[in-house]
Design a protein around this motif. Structure first.
Motif, PDB file in Angstrom:
ATOM      1  N   THR A  56     -28.208 -53.815 -21.578  1.00 54.55           N
ATOM      2  CA  THR A  56     -27.454 -54.485 -20.522  1.00 54.55           C
ATOM      3  C   THR A  56     -26.497 -53.521 -19.836  1.00 54.55           C
ATOM      4  O   THR A  56     -26.408 -53.492 -18.602  1.00 54.55           O
ATOM      5  N   LEU A  57     -25.779 -52.733 -20.602  1.00 61.71           N
ATOM      6  CA  LEU A  57     -24.843 -51.767 -20.008  1.00 61.71           C
ATOM      7  C   LEU A  57     -25.575 -50.702 -19.192  1.00 61.71           C
ATOM      8  O   LEU A  57     -25.112 -50.296 -18.123  1.00 61.71           O
ATOM      9  N   ALA A  62     -26.967 -48.465 -13.904  1.00 64.83           N
ATOM     10  CA  ALA A  62     -27.994 -48.034 -12.952  1.00 64.83           C
ATOM     11  C   ALA A  62     -27.909 -48.845 -11.664  1.00 64.83           C
ATOM     12  O   ALA A  62     -28.064 -48.298 -10.564  1.00 64.83           O
ATOM     13  N   THR A  63     -27.652 -50.137 -11.771  1.00 66.49           N
ATOM     14  CA  THR A  63     -27.535 -50.984 -10.588  1.00 66.49           C
ATOM     15  C   THR A  63     -26.339 -50.572  -9.744  1.00 66.49           C
ATOM     16  O   THR A  63     -26.444 -50.450  -8.518  1.00 66.49           O
ATOM     17  N   LEU A  67     -26.315 -49.115  -5.917  1.00 69.78           N
ATOM     18  CA  LEU A  67     -25.602 -49.827  -4.861  1.00 69.78           C
ATOM     19  C   LEU A  67     -24.535 -48.968  -4.205  1.00 69.78           C
ATOM     20  O   LEU A  67     -24.322 -49.030  -2.999  1.00 69.78           O
ATOM     21  N   ILE A  68     -23.847 -48.162  -5.009  1.00 68.71           N
ATOM     22  CA  ILE A  68     -22.749 -47.352  -4.486  1.00 68.71           C
ATOM     23  C   ILE A  68     -23.269 -46.147  -3.707  1.00 68.71           C
ATOM     24  O   ILE A  68     -22.789 -45.839  -2.625  1.00 68.71           O
ATOM     25  N   LYS A  69     -24.269 -45.465  -4.266  1.00 62.84           N
ATOM     26  CA  LYS A  69     -24.784 -44.257  -3.614  1.00 62.84           C
ATOM     27  C   LYS A  69     -26.315 -44.280  -3.635  1.00 62.84           C
ATOM     28  O   LYS A  69     -26.935 -43.667  -4.496  1.00 62.84           O
ATOM     29  N   PRO A  70     -26.915 -44.980  -2.673  1.00 60.75           N
ATOM     30  CA  PRO A  70     -28.375 -45.022  -2.639  1.00 60.75           C
ATOM     31  C   PRO A  70     -28.940 -43.648  -2.272  1.00 60.75           C
ATOM     32  O   PRO A  70     -28.332 -42.882  -1.532  1.00 60.75           O
TER      33      PRO A  70
END
Length: 85
Positions: A56-57, A62-63, A67-70
């Motif tokens: 989960t962590l 990774a998500t 999201l922050i730096k594609p």
């Protein structure tokens, strides 16, 4: 009104999250007061939970990274077709 509804939901959930007296007696010392139900049957249960927490962590990290730096910077990427229309 929304603020009070949110506060009510948070308080109601926090009370339901704590274990009852009967469950506290069945749990190992470090889990008393946290979980409901009988204690773990074997050490495999701890391993399974630890593995689930790790997965989960990892997925959360990774998500957030995506999201922050594609990393899609190419002009031919499919998202450019959608964004340029």
């Amino acid at each position: 009104m929304k603020k009070y509804l949110f506060l009510f939901v948070v308080l109601a959930y926090s009370q339901a999250a704590f274990a009852c007296d009967a469950c506290k007696k069945q749990q190992p010392k470090f889990l008393q007061g946290i979980t409901h139900g009988p204690g773990p049957d074997s050490n495999w249960d701890y391993l399974i939970v630890a593995l689930m927490v790790f997965i989960t962590l990892y997925v959360m990290a990774a998500t957030l990274k995506c999201l922050i730096k594609p990393a899609e910077i190419g002009r031919e990427h499919i998202k450019r077709m959608i964004l340029n229309d």
